[in-house]
Design a protein around this motif. Structure first.
Motif, PDB file in Angstrom:
ATOM      1  N   ALA A  78      19.489   2.131 -35.605  1.00  0.00           N
ATOM      2  CA  ALA A  78      20.024   3.129 -34.681  1.00  0.00           C
ATOM      3  C   ALA A  78      20.123   2.536 -33.280  1.00  0.00           C
ATOM      4  CB  ALA A  78      19.143   4.373 -34.686  1.00  0.00           C
ATOM      5  N   PHE A  79      21.048   1.598 -33.107  1.00  0.00           N
ATOM      6  CA  PHE A  79      21.239   0.972 -31.797  1.00  0.00           C
ATOM      7  C   PHE A  79      22.714   0.598 -31.592  1.00  0.00           C
ATOM      8  CE2 PHE A  79      20.457  -2.713 -34.576  1.00  0.00           C
ATOM      9  CZ  PHE A  79      21.472  -3.578 -34.197  1.00  0.00           C
ATOM     10  N   SER A  80      23.064   0.457 -30.337  1.00  0.00           N
ATOM     11  CA  SER A  80      24.397  -0.018 -29.955  1.00  0.00           C
ATOM     12  C   SER A  80      24.202  -1.271 -29.107  1.00  0.00           C
ATOM     13  CB  SER A  80      25.154   1.039 -29.140  1.00  0.00           C
ATOM     14  OG  SER A  80      25.360   2.207 -29.906  1.00  0.00           O
ATOM     15  N   ALA A  81      25.115  -2.219 -29.256  1.00  0.00           N
ATOM     16  CA  ALA A  81      25.016  -3.462 -28.495  1.00  0.00           C
ATOM     17  C   ALA A  81      26.422  -4.001 -28.234  1.00  0.00           C
ATOM     18  CB  ALA A  81      24.174  -4.491 -29.253  1.00  0.00           C
ATOM     19  N   ARG A  82      26.469  -5.154 -27.606  1.00  0.00           N
ATOM     20  CA  ARG A  82      27.739  -5.806 -27.337  1.00  0.00           C
ATOM     21  C   ARG A  82      27.649  -7.254 -27.779  1.00  0.00           C
ATOM     22  NH1 ARG A  82      29.553  -8.268 -22.888  1.00  0.00           N
ATOM     23  NH2 ARG A  82      27.708  -7.600 -21.729  1.00  0.00           N
ATOM     24  N   PHE A  89      29.256  -3.165 -30.779  1.00  0.00           N
ATOM     25  CA  PHE A  89      28.590  -3.371 -32.069  1.00  0.00           C
ATOM     26  C   PHE A  89      27.665  -2.196 -32.344  1.00  0.00           C
ATOM     27  CE2 PHE A  89      25.410  -4.918 -35.013  1.00  0.00           C
ATOM     28  CZ  PHE A  89      26.106  -5.763 -35.860  1.00  0.00           C
ATOM     29  N   GLN A  90      27.831  -1.557 -33.520  1.00  0.00           N
ATOM     30  CA  GLN A  90      26.999  -0.432 -33.918  1.00  0.00           C
ATOM     31  C   GLN A  90      26.083  -0.853 -35.072  1.00  0.00           C
ATOM     32  OE1 GLN A  90      26.992   2.430 -32.209  1.00  0.00           O
ATOM     33  NE2 GLN A  90      28.616   1.609 -30.888  1.00  0.00           N
ATOM     34  N   GLY A  91      24.790  -0.791 -34.859  1.00  0.00           N
ATOM     35  CA  GLY A  91      23.848  -1.159 -35.910  1.00  0.00           C
ATOM     36  C   GLY A  91      24.008  -0.308 -37.152  1.00  0.00           C
ATOM     37  N   ALA A  92      24.430   0.945 -36.988  1.00  0.00           N
ATOM     38  CA  ALA A  92      24.587   1.856 -38.124  1.00  0.00           C
ATOM     39  C   ALA A  92      25.606   1.354 -39.137  1.00  0.00           C
ATOM     40  CB  ALA A  92      24.992   3.238 -37.622  1.00  0.00           C
ATOM     41  N   ASN A  93      26.535   0.505 -38.692  1.00  0.00           N
ATOM     42  CA  ASN A  93      27.544  -0.031 -39.611  1.00  0.00           C
ATOM     43  C   ASN A  93      26.937  -0.986 -40.647  1.00  0.00           C
ATOM     44  OD1 ASN A  93      29.574   1.393 -38.320  1.00  0.00           O
ATOM     45  ND2 ASN A  93      30.132  -0.304 -36.961  1.00  0.00           N
ATOM     46  N   LEU A  94      25.702  -1.404 -40.439  1.00  0.00           N
ATOM     47  CA  LEU A  94      25.029  -2.301 -41.377  1.00  0.00           C
ATOM     48  C   LEU A  94      24.232  -1.537 -42.436  1.00  0.00           C
ATOM     49  CD1 LEU A  94      23.659  -4.902 -38.790  1.00  0.00           C
ATOM     50  CD2 LEU A  94      25.664  -5.176 -40.264  1.00  0.00           C
ATOM     51  N   ALA A 129      25.099  -9.864 -44.542  1.00  0.00           N
ATOM     52  CA  ALA A 129      25.555  -9.834 -43.143  1.00  0.00           C
ATOM     53  C   ALA A 129      24.561 -10.612 -42.283  1.00  0.00           C
ATOM     54  CB  ALA A 129      25.670  -8.399 -42.659  1.00  0.00           C
ATOM     55  N   PHE A 130      25.016 -11.697 -41.661  1.00  0.00           N
ATOM     56  CA  PHE A 130      24.182 -12.471 -40.748  1.00  0.00           C
ATOM     57  C   PHE A 130      24.530 -12.066 -39.322  1.00  0.00           C
ATOM     58  CE2 PHE A 130      23.738 -14.949 -44.536  1.00  0.00           C
ATOM     59  CZ  PHE A 130      22.535 -15.631 -44.428  1.00  0.00           C
ATOM     60  N   VAL A 131      23.501 -11.744 -38.542  1.00  0.00           N
ATOM     61  CA  VAL A 131      23.711 -11.312 -37.157  1.00  0.00           C
ATOM     62  C   VAL A 131      22.759 -12.088 -36.256  1.00  0.00           C
ATOM     63  CG1 VAL A 131      23.703  -9.382 -35.532  1.00  0.00           C
ATOM     64  CG2 VAL A 131      24.357  -8.995 -37.930  1.00  0.00           C
ATOM     65  N   GLY A 132      23.320 -12.836 -35.319  1.00  0.00           N
ATOM     66  CA  GLY A 132      22.499 -13.528 -34.337  1.00  0.00           C
ATOM     67  C   GLY A 132      22.198 -12.593 -33.179  1.00  0.00           C
ATOM     68  N   VAL A 133      20.959 -12.611 -32.708  1.00  0.00           N
ATOM     69  CA  VAL A 133      20.578 -11.765 -31.566  1.00  0.00           C
ATOM     70  C   VAL A 133      20.017 -12.676 -30.483  1.00  0.00           C
ATOM     71  CG1 VAL A 133      19.303  -9.728 -30.806  1.00  0.00           C
ATOM     72  CG2 VAL A 133      19.975  -9.948 -33.216  1.00  0.00           C
ATOM     73  N   ALA A 134      20.851 -12.949 -29.488  1.00  0.00           N
ATOM     74  CA  ALA A 134      20.464 -13.865 -28.418  1.00  0.00           C
ATOM     75  C   ALA A 134      19.777 -13.119 -27.290  1.00  0.00           C
ATOM     76  CB  ALA A 134      21.710 -14.575 -27.881  1.00  0.00           C
ATOM     77  N   GLY A 135      18.728 -13.744 -26.731  1.00  0.00           N
ATOM     78  CA  GLY A 135      18.011 -13.115 -25.624  1.00  0.00           C
ATOM     79  C   GLY A 135      17.342 -14.134 -24.729  1.00  0.00           C
ATOM     80  N   ALA A 158      24.669 -10.081 -27.464  1.00  0.00           N
ATOM     81  CA  ALA A 158      24.169 -10.493 -26.150  1.00  0.00           C
ATOM     82  C   ALA A 158      23.084  -9.497 -25.722  1.00  0.00           C
ATOM     83  CB  ALA A 158      25.312 -10.512 -25.139  1.00  0.00           C
ATOM     84  N   ASP A 159      21.852  -9.731 -26.178  1.00  0.00           N
ATOM     85  CA  ASP A 159      20.753  -8.802 -25.919  1.00  0.00           C
ATOM     86  C   ASP A 159      19.979  -9.247 -24.683  1.00  0.00           C
ATOM     87  OD1 ASP A 159      19.190  -6.566 -26.433  1.00  0.00           O
ATOM     88  OD2 ASP A 159      17.851  -7.649 -27.790  1.00  0.00           O
ATOM     89  N   VAL A 160      20.643  -9.246 -23.541  1.00  0.00           N
ATOM     90  CA  VAL A 160      20.056  -9.752 -22.300  1.00  0.00           C
ATOM     91  C   VAL A 160      18.793  -8.980 -21.920  1.00  0.00           C
ATOM     92  CG1 VAL A 160      20.458 -10.124 -19.837  1.00  0.00           C
ATOM     93  CG2 VAL A 160      22.302 -10.559 -21.477  1.00  0.00           C
ATOM     94  N   LYS A 161      18.808  -7.657 -22.131  1.00  0.00           N
ATOM     95  CA  LYS A 161      17.663  -6.823 -21.764  1.00  0.00           C
ATOM     96  C   LYS A 161      16.612  -6.724 -22.868  1.00  0.00           C
ATOM     97  CE  LYS A 161      20.293  -4.018 -18.485  1.00  0.00           C
ATOM     98  NZ  LYS A 161      20.700  -2.636 -18.086  1.00  0.00           N
ATOM     99  N   GLY A 162      16.875  -7.312 -24.028  1.00  0.00           N
ATOM    100  CA  GLY A 162      15.896  -7.320 -25.106  1.00  0.00           C
ATOM    101  C   GLY A 162      15.751  -6.002 -25.857  1.00  0.00           C
ATOM    102  N   ALA A 163      16.747  -5.127 -25.774  1.00  0.00           N
ATOM    103  CA  ALA A 163      16.648  -3.817 -26.433  1.00  0.00           C
ATOM    104  C   ALA A 163      16.600  -3.946 -27.959  1.00  0.00           C
ATOM    105  CB  ALA A 163      17.832  -2.940 -26.019  1.00  0.00           C
ATOM    106  N   VAL A 164      17.411  -4.844 -28.520  1.00  0.00           N
ATOM    107  CA  VAL A 164      17.432  -5.007 -29.972  1.00  0.00           C
ATOM    108  C   VAL A 164      16.172  -5.735 -30.432  1.00  0.00           C
ATOM    109  CG1 VAL A 164      18.731  -5.890 -31.946  1.00  0.00           C
ATOM    110  CG2 VAL A 164      19.957  -5.033 -29.944  1.00  0.00           C
TER     111      VAL A 164
END
Length: 207
Positions: A78-82, A89-94, A129-135, A158-164
């Motif tokens: 349950a998250f949204s990102a870019r 990018f919607q996490g719910a789509n996974l 589904a492979f998803v990279g989460v950069a921070g 691009a998880d600059v704030k570390g939310a994901v």
């Protein structure tokens, strides 16, 4: 002679009366004659009425036996990102899919060393589904990492704030989170070489 003529006249009158009594088009029953009117024709069904009834019957909605049940979205998705490409990018789509999250930082030597294994696994396991989460750095540095490692074929957030990172309970790099379709997860710290990564993906798929 006069009596004969009178008798003849009376016979003529009687015959004329009988002829008049049998004529006419009245269909009403006459008890004296013992006749009844012909039966009335049965009412016919109007074509337009039949067509309307059929159309109404066919238009009646029926419950579909093939109704699709929506896939439940796990709390971790349950998250949204870019993405680094600027896409939403919607996490719910996974939801309902096997997923491998790869948490990395641009300056991390372990992350750089395992990038080839991630790239190969992505091509090998197309159903995952492979998803990279950069921070832990800037977007510019994240984009340089993707270009340098040649991992641009997978989505990178691009998880600059570390939310994901926080959402999935990750506090260090490199870390992999393997999520089953039912939302259950397994967290593994890197670095992972090719054999180790492939082994975890196979277990994720139940092989």
């Amino acid at each position: 002679m006069i009596k004969v003529r009178a008798a003849t006249a009376l016979i003529s009158v009687a015959l004329l009366a009988c002829a008049c009594g049998g004529a006419g088009g009245d269909d009403t029953a006459d008890p004296a004659r013992g006749t009844a009117p012909p039966p009335a024709a049965a009412p016919s069904t109007s074509p337009s009425t039949s067509a309307s009834t059929s159309a109404s019957a066919s238009a009646t909605p029926t419950a579909s036996a093939d109704a699709v049940t929506p896939t439940a979205v796990p709390a971790a998705l349950a998250f949204s990102a870019r993405t680094l490409d600027g896409e939403s990018f919607q996490g719910a789509n996974l939801a309902g899919k096997p997923v491998v999250f790869w948490f990395w930082a641009p300056w991390c030597p372990k992350c750089i060393s395992e990038a080839p294994a991630v790239k190969t696994a992505t091509a090998t396991f197309g159903e995952v589904a492979f998803v990279g989460v950069a921070g832990l750095d800037t977007e510019a540095a994240m984009k340089e990492f993707v270009q340098m490692t040649g991992t641009g074929d997978i989505a990178h957030l691009a998880d600059v704030k570390g939310a994901v990172w926080t959402k999935l309970g990750v506090s260090e790099q490199s870390t992999f989170v393997f999520m089953k379709p039912d939302g259950s997860t397994t967290k593994v710290s890197g670095p992972l070489d090719q054999d180790a990564l492939d082994g975890h993906v196979r277990r994720l798929l139940g092989r």
